[in-house]
Design an enzyme around this catalytic site. Sequence first.
Site, PDB file in Angstrom:
ATOM      1  N   THR A 223      11.729  14.062  36.466  1.00 35.16           N
ATOM      2  CA  THR A 223      12.609  13.818  37.611  1.00 35.16           C
ATOM      3  C   THR A 223      13.454  15.063  37.852  1.00 35.16           C
ATOM      4  OG1 THR A 223      12.714  11.455  37.261  1.00 35.16           O
ATOM      5  CG2 THR A 223      14.678  12.459  38.207  1.00 35.16           C
ATOM      6  N   ASP A 254      16.308   4.122  37.865  1.00 35.30           N
ATOM      7  CA  ASP A 254      17.738   4.426  38.008  1.00 35.30           C
ATOM      8  C   ASP A 254      18.032   5.445  39.091  1.00 35.30           C
ATOM      9  OD1 ASP A 254      16.317   6.285  36.314  1.00 35.30           O
ATOM     10  OD2 ASP A 254      18.247   7.219  35.876  1.00 35.30           O
ATOM     11  N   GLY A 275      15.243  10.055  32.586  1.00 37.14           N
ATOM     12  CA  GLY A 275      14.844   9.370  31.356  1.00 37.14           C
ATOM     13  C   GLY A 275      14.325   7.979  31.671  1.00 37.14           C
ATOM     14  N   THR A 276      14.230   7.143  30.665  1.00 34.59           N
ATOM     15  CA  THR A 276      13.779   5.762  30.890  1.00 34.59           C
ATOM     16  C   THR A 276      14.829   5.035  31.722  1.00 34.59           C
ATOM     17  OG1 THR A 276      14.404   5.639  28.561  1.00 34.59           O
ATOM     18  CG2 THR A 276      12.166   5.019  29.109  1.00 34.59           C
ATOM     19  N   GLY A 277      14.520   4.894  33.006  1.00 32.89           N
ATOM     20  CA  GLY A 277      15.514   4.452  33.978  1.00 32.89           C
ATOM     21  C   GLY A 277      16.172   3.132  33.656  1.00 32.89           C
TER      22      GLY A 277
HETATM   23  N1  ASP Z   1      14.589   8.054  35.442  1.00 36.28           N
HETATM   24  C1  ASP Z   1      13.347   8.010  36.144  1.00 36.28           C
HETATM   25  C2  ASP Z   1      12.945   6.566  36.335  1.00 36.28           C
HETATM   26  O1  ASP Z   1      13.107   5.784  35.422  1.00 36.28           O
HETATM   27  C3  ASP Z   1      12.240   8.736  35.449  1.00 36.28           C
HETATM   28  C4  ASP Z   1      12.545  10.155  35.066  1.00 36.28           C
HETATM   29  O2  ASP Z   1      13.682  10.507  34.846  1.00 36.28           O
HETATM   30  O3  ASP Z   1      11.623  10.971  35.018  1.00 36.28           O
HETATM   31  O4  ASP Z   1      12.417   6.255  37.358  1.00 36.28           O
END
Ligand code: ASP
Length: 356
Positions: A223, A254, A275-277
């Site tokens: 992202t 997120d 990160g893991t949204g």
């Molecule tokens: N945060 C993003 C999501 O969960 C993914 C990423 O940060 O690459 O959609």
Amino acid sequence: MKAIKLLLIFLFLINFSCKKDQDSESHDKTSKLQDKTSTPTEKHFAIVIHGGAGTIKKENMTPEQETAYREKLQEALNTGYAILENGGTSLDAVQKTINIMEDSPLFNAGKGAVFNSLGKNEMDASIMDGNTLNCGAVAGVKHIKNPINAARIVMDSTRHVLLSGKGAEDFAKQYKLTFVDASYFHTEKRFNQLQKAQKKDKVQLDHAFINTQELIDDHKYGTVGAVALDKNGNIAAATSTGGLTNKKYGRIGDSPIIGAGTYANNTTCGISCTGTGEYFIRTLAAHEASNIIKYKELSLQESLDNVIQQIGDLGGDGGLIGLDKKANIAWSFNTKGMYRGYKKSNGENIVKFYEE
Ligand code: ASP
């Protein structure tokens, strides 16, 4: 007589050292007070960006890949910095900076967006103005070349904050945005990642005993995000993403959620996350970082570290970047690396990938 003299000197030294302690304490308090009340200086401006966090390790990168990432991140920084230097707004700076990364296949946003479980690209983006707390976002768009531009239009031209899917695209068609066929977002690299992810899920289902480490080695996000402070002391933050590889169709992360993936407030800081949204939503990560500064009076770095600690405690991973009204910059992540960099009006310019 000599003894009395020595005693007097001793007493004088004790008194002097106590006073010094008091002075430095009151200086600390004053600087905290100044931090809360001072108006932003006109001269300072800065931009900080990220291009995603994850398993980014030196041993996995070729020199060519390193150069490609370094050059693109620097180009993105230069773009935003030039806008700020010419007196432009932090909103324009973060938007145009993100456009550079959205147009590159290197990052998981725009051109390089990852695929969902149906082999489609669904993108999310958001932008926020720290001066007015105005903000805009889009979620699940499939044909807008630069989703952050649609988020900006939602912010500037509607009374809403978040538009999703077909409604967002139909709305955006009224404006001069570039629409592309879904095939524009198809890149080999991302398609291979989808296949790997789906194979991993299948292996896990079929053979719970098999070590799937090899299949998750390229586990990274990608992202993009930017936070800027302009010459008028206004902070803006923005984030754009393709989401998570193999995510369920319709899943929203997120990045388009104000307060989770993006937040900006002139009185505290601007934040963009990756990160893991789901974990960043559960902790309202970006707003949490701002609140820690507001209510706990911790530094920007301490607040970002605190948020990452909370995310890690829940089992999530990723990172975030932040910038405050004094042009202090911080980042924090609990992954192996995070593409990141900043450029400030005091001449500092840094691009980094790996753990410190
Ligand atoms: N945060 C993003 C999501 O969960 C993914 C990423 O940060 O690459 O959609």
